[in-house]
Design a protein around this motif. Structure first.
Motif, PDB file in Angstrom:
ATOM      1  N   ALA A  73       0.777  -1.260   0.038  1.00 47.58           N
ATOM      2  CA  ALA A  73       0.066   0.024  -0.031  1.00 47.58           C
ATOM      3  C   ALA A  73       0.983   1.187  -0.035  1.00 47.58           C
ATOM      4  CB  ALA A  73      -0.940  -0.120   1.319  1.00 47.58           C
ATOM      5  N   PRO A  74       0.328   2.382  -0.533  1.00 46.82           N
ATOM      6  CA  PRO A  74       1.359   3.599  -0.615  1.00 46.82           C
ATOM      7  C   PRO A  74       1.507   4.256   0.684  1.00 46.82           C
ATOM      8  CG  PRO A  74      -0.781   3.800  -1.896  1.00 46.82           C
ATOM      9  CD  PRO A  74      -0.961   2.475  -1.040  1.00 46.82           C
ATOM     10  N   PRO A  75       2.442   4.802   0.996  1.00 41.94           N
ATOM     11  CA  PRO A  75       2.865   5.530   2.292  1.00 41.94           C
ATOM     12  C   PRO A  75       1.743   6.384   2.508  1.00 41.94           C
ATOM     13  CG  PRO A  75       5.011   5.832   0.798  1.00 41.94           C
ATOM     14  CD  PRO A  75       3.590   5.109  -0.258  1.00 41.94           C
ATOM     15  N   LEU A  76       1.844   6.586   4.027  1.00 42.89           N
ATOM     16  CA  LEU A  76       0.722   7.492   4.555  1.00 42.89           C
ATOM     17  C   LEU A  76       1.239   8.095   5.706  1.00 42.89           C
ATOM     18  CD1 LEU A  76      -0.063   5.363   6.958  1.00 42.89           C
ATOM     19  CD2 LEU A  76      -1.654   4.479   5.138  1.00 42.89           C
ATOM     20  N   LEU A  77       0.567   8.855   6.424  1.00 44.24           N
ATOM     21  CA  LEU A  77       1.003   9.844   7.525  1.00 44.24           C
ATOM     22  C   LEU A  77       0.691   8.834   8.655  1.00 44.24           C
ATOM     23  CD1 LEU A  77      -0.501  13.277   7.107  1.00 44.24           C
ATOM     24  CD2 LEU A  77       2.143  12.743   7.138  1.00 44.24           C
ATOM     25  N   LEU A  78       1.817   8.582   9.770  1.00 45.15           N
ATOM     26  CA  LEU A  78       1.650   8.012  10.899  1.00 45.15           C
ATOM     27  C   LEU A  78       2.687   8.267  11.740  1.00 45.15           C
ATOM     28  CD1 LEU A  78       4.011   4.591  10.663  1.00 45.15           C
ATOM     29  CD2 LEU A  78       3.225   5.409   8.343  1.00 45.15           C
ATOM     30  N   SER A  79       2.448   7.876  13.031  1.00 46.25           N
ATOM     31  CA  SER A  79       3.172   8.160  14.131  1.00 46.25           C
ATOM     32  C   SER A  79       4.472   7.173  14.458  1.00 46.25           C
ATOM     33  CB  SER A  79       2.135   8.356  15.503  1.00 46.25           C
ATOM     34  OG  SER A  79       1.871   7.331  15.830  1.00 46.25           O
ATOM     35  N   GLU A  80       5.092   7.750  15.368  1.00 46.69           N
ATOM     36  CA  GLU A  80       6.072   6.424  15.930  1.00 46.69           C
ATOM     37  C   GLU A  80       5.547   5.330  16.704  1.00 46.69           C
ATOM     38  OE1 GLU A  80       9.857   7.645  17.708  1.00 46.69           O
ATOM     39  OE2 GLU A  80       9.970   9.099  16.114  1.00 46.69           O
ATOM     40  N   ALA A  81       5.779   4.302  16.531  1.00 49.10           N
ATOM     41  CA  ALA A  81       4.999   3.230  17.427  1.00 49.10           C
ATOM     42  C   ALA A  81       5.217   3.388  18.926  1.00 49.10           C
ATOM     43  CB  ALA A  81       5.382   1.831  17.119  1.00 49.10           C
ATOM     44  N   GLU A  82       4.624   3.044  19.728  1.00 51.68           N
ATOM     45  CA  GLU A  82       4.631   3.109  21.152  1.00 51.68           C
ATOM     46  C   GLU A  82       4.288   1.665  21.701  1.00 51.68           C
ATOM     47  OE1 GLU A  82       3.370   5.922  24.282  1.00 51.68           O
ATOM     48  OE2 GLU A  82       2.454   6.804  22.594  1.00 51.68           O
ATOM     49  N   VAL A  83       5.176   1.047  22.575  1.00 50.61           N
ATOM     50  CA  VAL A  83       4.607  -0.271  23.179  1.00 50.61           C
ATOM     51  C   VAL A  83       3.611  -0.568  24.030  1.00 50.61           C
ATOM     52  CG1 VAL A  83       5.744  -2.171  24.559  1.00 50.61           C
ATOM     53  CG2 VAL A  83       7.499  -0.934  23.110  1.00 50.61           C
ATOM     54  N   ALA A  84       2.763  -0.968  23.650  1.00 56.86           N
ATOM     55  CA  ALA A  84       1.288  -1.117  24.388  1.00 56.86           C
ATOM     56  C   ALA A  84       1.583  -2.499  25.164  1.00 56.86           C
ATOM     57  CB  ALA A  84       0.097  -1.162  23.640  1.00 56.86           C
ATOM     58  N   ARG A  85       0.750  -2.599  26.678  1.00 55.98           N
ATOM     59  CA  ARG A  85       0.775  -3.722  27.312  1.00 55.98           C
ATOM     60  C   ARG A  85      -0.457  -4.509  26.982  1.00 55.98           C
ATOM     61  NH1 ARG A  85       1.543  -3.535  33.803  1.00 55.98           N
ATOM     62  NH2 ARG A  85       0.524  -5.721  34.122  1.00 55.98           N
ATOM     63  N   ALA A  86      -1.903  -3.570  26.906  1.00 53.29           N
ATOM     64  CA  ALA A  86      -3.144  -4.325  26.860  1.00 53.29           C
ATOM     65  C   ALA A  86      -4.005  -3.305  25.945  1.00 53.29           C
ATOM     66  CB  ALA A  86      -3.741  -4.630  28.107  1.00 53.29           C
ATOM     67  N   LEU A  87      -5.143  -3.985  25.331  1.00 51.94           N
ATOM     68  CA  LEU A  87      -6.114  -3.344  25.020  1.00 51.94           C
ATOM     69  C   LEU A  87      -7.654  -3.966  25.486  1.00 51.94           C
ATOM     70  CD1 LEU A  87      -7.714  -1.596  22.660  1.00 51.94           C
ATOM     71  CD2 LEU A  87      -7.554  -3.757  21.317  1.00 51.94           C
ATOM     72  N   VAL A  88      -8.280  -2.735  26.265  1.00 57.81           N
ATOM     73  CA  VAL A  88      -9.251  -3.148  26.821  1.00 57.81           C
ATOM     74  C   VAL A  88     -10.496  -1.969  26.262  1.00 57.81           C
ATOM     75  CG1 VAL A  88     -10.390  -2.676  29.400  1.00 57.81           C
ATOM     76  CG2 VAL A  88      -7.891  -3.246  29.148  1.00 57.81           C
ATOM     77  N   TYR A  89     -11.750  -2.841  26.132  1.00 55.22           N
ATOM     78  CA  TYR A  89     -12.994  -2.012  25.904  1.00 55.22           C
ATOM     79  C   TYR A  89     -13.747  -1.934  27.148  1.00 55.22           C
ATOM     80  CZ  TYR A  89     -11.479  -3.458  21.187  1.00 55.22           C
ATOM     81  OH  TYR A  89     -10.624  -3.924  20.229  1.00 55.22           O
ATOM     82  N   LEU A  90     -14.384  -0.530  27.241  1.00 48.76           N
ATOM     83  CA  LEU A  90     -15.149  -0.250  28.334  1.00 48.76           C
ATOM     84  C   LEU A  90     -16.471   0.234  28.030  1.00 48.76           C
ATOM     85  CD1 LEU A  90     -13.002   1.931  30.927  1.00 48.76           C
ATOM     86  CD2 LEU A  90     -13.787  -0.551  31.148  1.00 48.76           C
ATOM     87  N   THR A  91     -17.571   0.113  28.645  1.00 49.04           N
ATOM     88  CA  THR A  91     -18.812   0.452  28.367  1.00 49.04           C
ATOM     89  C   THR A  91     -19.183   0.901  30.043  1.00 49.04           C
ATOM     90  OG1 THR A  91     -19.396  -0.894  26.568  1.00 49.04           O
ATOM     91  CG2 THR A  91     -21.281   0.203  27.865  1.00 49.04           C
ATOM     92  N   LEU A  92     -19.326   2.465  29.967  1.00 50.28           N
ATOM     93  CA  LEU A  92     -19.881   3.149  31.070  1.00 50.28           C
ATOM     94  C   LEU A  92     -21.160   3.670  30.854  1.00 50.28           C
ATOM     95  CD1 LEU A  92     -16.946   5.684  31.449  1.00 50.28           C
ATOM     96  CD2 LEU A  92     -16.816   3.433  32.525  1.00 50.28           C
ATOM     97  N   PRO A  93     -22.100   2.871  32.000  1.00 51.48           N
ATOM     98  CA  PRO A  93     -23.521   3.275  31.703  1.00 51.48           C
ATOM     99  C   PRO A  93     -24.099   4.624  31.939  1.00 51.48           C
ATOM    100  CG  PRO A  93     -23.126   2.109  33.731  1.00 51.48           C
ATOM    101  CD  PRO A  93     -21.769   2.244  33.025  1.00 51.48           C
ATOM    102  N   ALA A  94     -25.254   5.128  31.201  1.00 48.95           N
ATOM    103  CA  ALA A  94     -25.528   6.323  31.385  1.00 48.95           C
ATOM    104  C   ALA A  94     -25.838   6.593  32.867  1.00 48.95           C
ATOM    105  CB  ALA A  94     -27.045   6.576  30.582  1.00 48.95           C
ATOM    106  N   GLY A  95     -25.364   7.855  33.208  1.00 49.99           N
ATOM    107  CA  GLY A  95     -25.450   8.168  34.618  1.00 49.99           C
ATOM    108  C   GLY A  95     -24.495   7.733  35.470  1.00 49.99           C
ATOM    109  N   TRP A  96     -23.438   7.126  34.783  1.00 49.36           N
ATOM    110  CA  TRP A  96     -22.315   6.672  35.879  1.00 49.36           C
ATOM    111  C   TRP A  96     -21.590   7.906  36.056  1.00 49.36           C
ATOM    112  CZ3 TRP A  96     -16.787   7.127  35.686  1.00 49.36           C
ATOM    113  CH2 TRP A  96     -16.225   5.888  36.334  1.00 49.36           C
ATOM    114  N   ASP A  97     -20.974   7.924  37.637  1.00 46.70           N
ATOM    115  CA  ASP A  97     -20.246   8.837  37.947  1.00 46.70           C
ATOM    116  C   ASP A  97     -19.284   8.265  38.832  1.00 46.70           C
ATOM    117  OD1 ASP A  97     -19.264  11.362  38.945  1.00 46.70           O
ATOM    118  OD2 ASP A  97     -21.410  12.214  39.455  1.00 46.70           O
ATOM    119  N   GLY A  98     -18.001   8.386  38.534  1.00 42.07           N
ATOM    120  CA  GLY A  98     -16.897   7.999  39.374  1.00 42.07           C
ATOM    121  C   GLY A  98     -16.435   8.814  40.407  1.00 42.07           C
ATOM    122  N   ALA A  99     -16.072   8.174  41.466  1.00 44.45           N
ATOM    123  CA  ALA A  99     -15.255   8.968  42.243  1.00 44.45           C
ATOM    124  C   ALA A  99     -13.877   9.290  41.990  1.00 44.45           C
ATOM    125  CB  ALA A  99     -15.099   8.075  43.914  1.00 44.45           C
TER     126      ALA A  99
END
Length: 121
Positions: free
Chosen positions: A32-58
């Protein structure tokens, strides 16, 4: 590319800043042709979160250095210094307030918030 950056000072108080992500032309998926990209950063994990309507964290610290990508819904985040920012769909939020007093987060409106969070080394 811009992101919201939450850091903390030497007194453990969190502060917002707007930061740019440097992009340069490069090969990401040859042939594929070149494109704009950032430098890579090492990642530890990928997490998906859903916060319900009305959620208010301390008030809490970020559990580790991480970057959140808001997929849907709206958040209100208050830094330790009292500054408030809103994050909505397409927003990128880098959290590095891992040792101080932290921040508060609340869901705005009646829609849940869906986030993808990349936890960094």
């Amino acid at each position: 590319m811009q992101l919201l950056h939450l850091t903390e000072d030497e007194n453990g108080v969190s502060h917002f800043g707007d930061a740019g992500i440097a992009l340069a032309m490069g090969d990401f998926a040859p042939p594929a042709p070149p494109l704009l990209l950032s430098e890579a950063e090492v990642a530890r994990a990928l997490v998906y979160l859903t916060l319900p309507a009305g959620w208010d964290g301390a008030k809490h610290r970020s559990p580790r250095r991480q970057v959140a990508f808001c997929l849907s819904g709206r958040l209100r985040v208050e830094a330790g210094d009292g500054e408030v920012r809103e994050i909505g769909p397409g927003g990128i939020w880098r959290m590095e307030d891992v040792a101080g007093s932290g921040h508060t987060t609340a869901v705005l409106g009646d829609e849940e918030v869906r986030l993808a969070i990349v936890q960094l080394e």
